[in-house]
Design an enzyme around this catalytic site. Structure first.
Site, PDB file in Angstrom:
ATOM      1  N   ASP A   1       0.805  -1.065  -0.093  1.00 33.26           N
ATOM      2  CA  ASP A   1      -0.172  -0.108  -0.285  1.00 33.26           C
ATOM      3  C   ASP A   1       1.188   0.670   0.173  1.00 33.26           C
ATOM      4  OD1 ASP A   1      -3.498   0.463   1.570  1.00 33.26           O
ATOM      5  OD2 ASP A   1      -1.523   2.297   0.939  1.00 33.26           O
TER       6      ASP A   1
ATOM      7  N   ASP B   1      -3.696   2.152  -5.435  1.00 37.72           N
ATOM      8  CA  ASP B   1      -2.211   1.994  -4.741  1.00 37.72           C
ATOM      9  C   ASP B   1      -2.393   0.483  -3.603  1.00 37.72           C
ATOM     10  OD1 ASP B   1      -3.862   3.087  -2.297  1.00 37.72           O
ATOM     11  OD2 ASP B   1      -2.368   4.359  -1.409  1.00 37.72           O
ATOM     12  N   GLU B   2      -2.889   0.142  -3.967  1.00 41.38           N
ATOM     13  CA  GLU B   2      -3.074  -1.126  -3.246  1.00 41.38           C
ATOM     14  C   GLU B   2      -3.253  -2.360  -4.009  1.00 41.38           C
ATOM     15  OE1 GLU B   2      -6.382  -1.174  -0.660  1.00 41.38           O
ATOM     16  OE2 GLU B   2      -6.270  -2.678   0.251  1.00 41.38           O
TER      17      GLU B   2
HETATM   18  P1  TTP Z   1      -5.568   5.426   1.266  1.00 40.91           P
HETATM   19  O1  TTP Z   1      -4.768   4.058   1.158  1.00 40.91           O
HETATM   20  O2  TTP Z   1      -6.669   4.084   1.973  1.00 40.91           O
HETATM   21  O3  TTP Z   1      -4.354   5.995   1.975  1.00 40.91           O
HETATM   22  P2  TTP Z   1      -2.758   6.992   1.579  1.00 40.91           P
HETATM   23  O4  TTP Z   1      -2.385   6.293   0.756  1.00 40.91           O
HETATM   24  O5  TTP Z   1      -3.185   8.264   1.067  1.00 40.91           O
HETATM   25  O6  TTP Z   1      -2.060   6.970   2.816  1.00 40.91           O
HETATM   26  P3  TTP Z   1      -1.982   5.690   4.086  1.00 40.91           P
HETATM   27  O7  TTP Z   1      -0.507   5.895   3.404  1.00 40.91           O
HETATM   28  O8  TTP Z   1      -2.323   5.666   4.959  1.00 40.91           O
HETATM   29  O9  TTP Z   1      -1.872   4.507   2.890  1.00 40.91           O
HETATM   30  O10 TTP Z   1      -5.665   6.057  -0.108  1.00 40.91           O
HETATM   31  C1  TTP Z   1      -4.978   5.850  -0.826  1.00 40.91           C
HETATM   32  C2  TTP Z   1      -5.397   6.999  -1.961  1.00 40.91           C
HETATM   33  O11 TTP Z   1      -6.973   7.283  -2.274  1.00 40.91           O
HETATM   34  C3  TTP Z   1      -5.365   8.196  -1.044  1.00 40.91           C
HETATM   35  O12 TTP Z   1      -3.711   8.828  -1.459  1.00 40.91           O
HETATM   36  C4  TTP Z   1      -6.522   9.236  -1.594  1.00 40.91           C
HETATM   37  C5  TTP Z   1      -7.413   8.213  -2.142  1.00 40.91           C
HETATM   38  N1  TTP Z   1      -8.528   8.311  -0.826  1.00 40.91           N
HETATM   39  C6  TTP Z   1      -9.842   9.371  -1.447  1.00 40.91           C
HETATM   40  O13 TTP Z   1      -9.843   9.546  -2.440  1.00 40.91           O
HETATM   41  N2  TTP Z   1     -10.535   8.608  -1.045  1.00 40.91           N
HETATM   42  C7  TTP Z   1     -10.530   8.178   0.765  1.00 40.91           C
HETATM   43  O14 TTP Z   1     -11.578   8.611   1.553  1.00 40.91           O
HETATM   44  C8  TTP Z   1      -9.452   7.616   0.720  1.00 40.91           C
HETATM   45  C9  TTP Z   1      -9.482   6.677   2.570  1.00 40.91           C
HETATM   46  C10 TTP Z   1      -8.894   7.035   0.509  1.00 40.91           C
HETATM   47 MG    MG Z   2      -2.192   3.892   0.998  1.00 41.17          MG
END
Ligand code: TTP
Ligand code: MG
Length: 346
Positions: free
Chosen positions: A7, A101-102
């Site tokens: 992720d 992103d996962e």
């Molecule tokens: P995430 O992987 O949940 O968050 P992140 O990558 O920003 O942070 P982390 O280090 O905790 O993994 O989400 C990936 C992307 O998806 C995030 O950068 C922005 C987008 N996103 C949204 O558009 N809406 C949301 O509610 C969430 C949680 C994420």
């Molecule tokens: Mg993330």
């Protein structure tokens, strides 16, 4: 069975930092530009102030007045995500993309020293894309995902059979994959806050109150999760098309078919729990000429009514009065999981 869950860290914000190094290590978030807008994410400097995803801008600014909020550049994130997935594919032929992103990677074929190889993967992604990600290694999906979250950002964590159940017991129930906000509230009403509390409940009780989901939680906290890594990421698009009973010039006739296709596509999206950023309209003329037009949107869609709004724009670009048409098709691509919340940006 060995599975990696990866992720990216603060994904949208990290991509913005590549273009704007001046915001690195300073509180920065990505989202709506007005005070009543919503943040999609925040970098880790901003998170230190309590700023997080889905928070209204005014609230984030009250916690962190110096917060810089950058506007969204969705295309850029999709492009960067594709770059990352290209690197991931060099580490496993079985990459299941869960969201932008996962991903899960099946890594049974790695020749041993899984930990070192996982660090190699992190380095390769960083070298090729400039981004960091967090990696979890375990023997099933639930535990691999939990592990990737353990040492965020830029982390690596491994969970083995010997860690179960002790490692899990202190966790909040929300950490159990599949326990959403609603279920967590219901559990709390029953006095269940942690995995340790959940451990006290028997299978029948969980089934009675939470149906199949309850059984899944029962198994997961005991280290059982039979879900396989299936490279659903291979499904690049979801589409449907139909051949008209009789070739037609009449836009109204074409629209009745298009509306049906949108409804069908909505049903497929709901079944598969996905949504997409790009919608494509395709028509084939009586002379077998195919025309397509696409539009990529700021936010992913899955509802028929949203598709129709986009198609109303695309239709005049493919339709010509002088032609007759024998086929229409609608396709959604740039797909992602629907569990990522759709936010409105003001
Ligand atoms: P995430 O992987 O949940 O968050 P992140 O990558 O920003 O942070 P982390 O280090 O905790 O993994 O989400 C990936 C992307 O998806 C995030 O950068 C922005 C987008 N996103 C949204 O558009 N809406 C949301 O509610 C969430 C949680 C994420
Ligand atoms: Mg993330």
């Amino acid at each position: 069975m060995k599975i990696l869950h990866v992720d990216l860290d603060a994904f949208y914000a990290s991509v913005e930092e590549l273009d704007h190094p001046e915001y690195k290590n300073k509180p920065m978030a990505v989202g709506g530009q007005r005070d009543d807008g919503i943040l999609t994410t925040a970098n880790y400097a901003a998170r230190a102030y309590g700023v997080h995803s889905a928070m209204p801008v005014f609230m984030a600014k009250s916690l962190c007045p110096q917060l810089k909020v950058l506007p969204l550049h969705r295309e850029k994130y999709l492009e960067k995500s594709r770059e990352v997935f290209e690197v991931l594919k060099t580490f496993s032929p079985l990459v299941e993309q869960v969201s932008i992103d996962e991903a899960y990677l099946a890594i049974d074929h790695w020749p041993g020293d899984y930990e070192k190889r996982a660090w190699d993967l992190k380095k390769a992604v960083k070298d090729k894309t400039g981004l960091t990600l967090s990696v979890g290694l375990s023997y099933n999906k639930f535990l691999a995902k939990l592990a990737s979250d353990w040492k965020k950002p830029d982390g690596f964590f491994m969970i083995g059979p010997q860690d179960i159940p002790d490692l899990l017991l202190p966790l909040k129930v929300e950490k159990v994959h599949g326990v959403g906000q609603k279920s967590a509230e219901k559990l709390k009403a029953l006095g269940i806050y942690t995995v340790q509390d959940l451990y006290q409940l028997d299978r029948a009780f969980l089934y009675q109150h939470f149906n199949k989901a309850g059984i899944q939680w029962y198994d997961r906290i005991r280290g059982i999760d039979p879900r396989e890594v299936s490279p659903s990421g291979k499904r690049k698009s979801l589409g449907t098309e139909t051949t008209l009973e009789r070739a037609s010039q009449d836009p109204e006739v074409l629209w009745t078919y298009i509306l049906d296709l949108c409804r069908e596509l909505e049903g497929d999206c709901l079944d598969k729990n996905i949504q997409g950023y790009t919608l494509t309209l395709k028509v084939k003329t009586g002379k077998f000429k195919t025309h397509t037009r696409s539009r990529t949107l700021e936010l992913p869609i899955y509802r028929a009514e949203d598709m129709v709004l986009v198609l109303e724009d695309l239709f005049p670009e493919v339709y010509q009065k002088t032609e007759s048409y024998r086929l229409v098709g609608v396709t959604l691509s740039n797909l992602m999981d629907r569990s990522i919340r759709q936010l409105t940006f003001l």
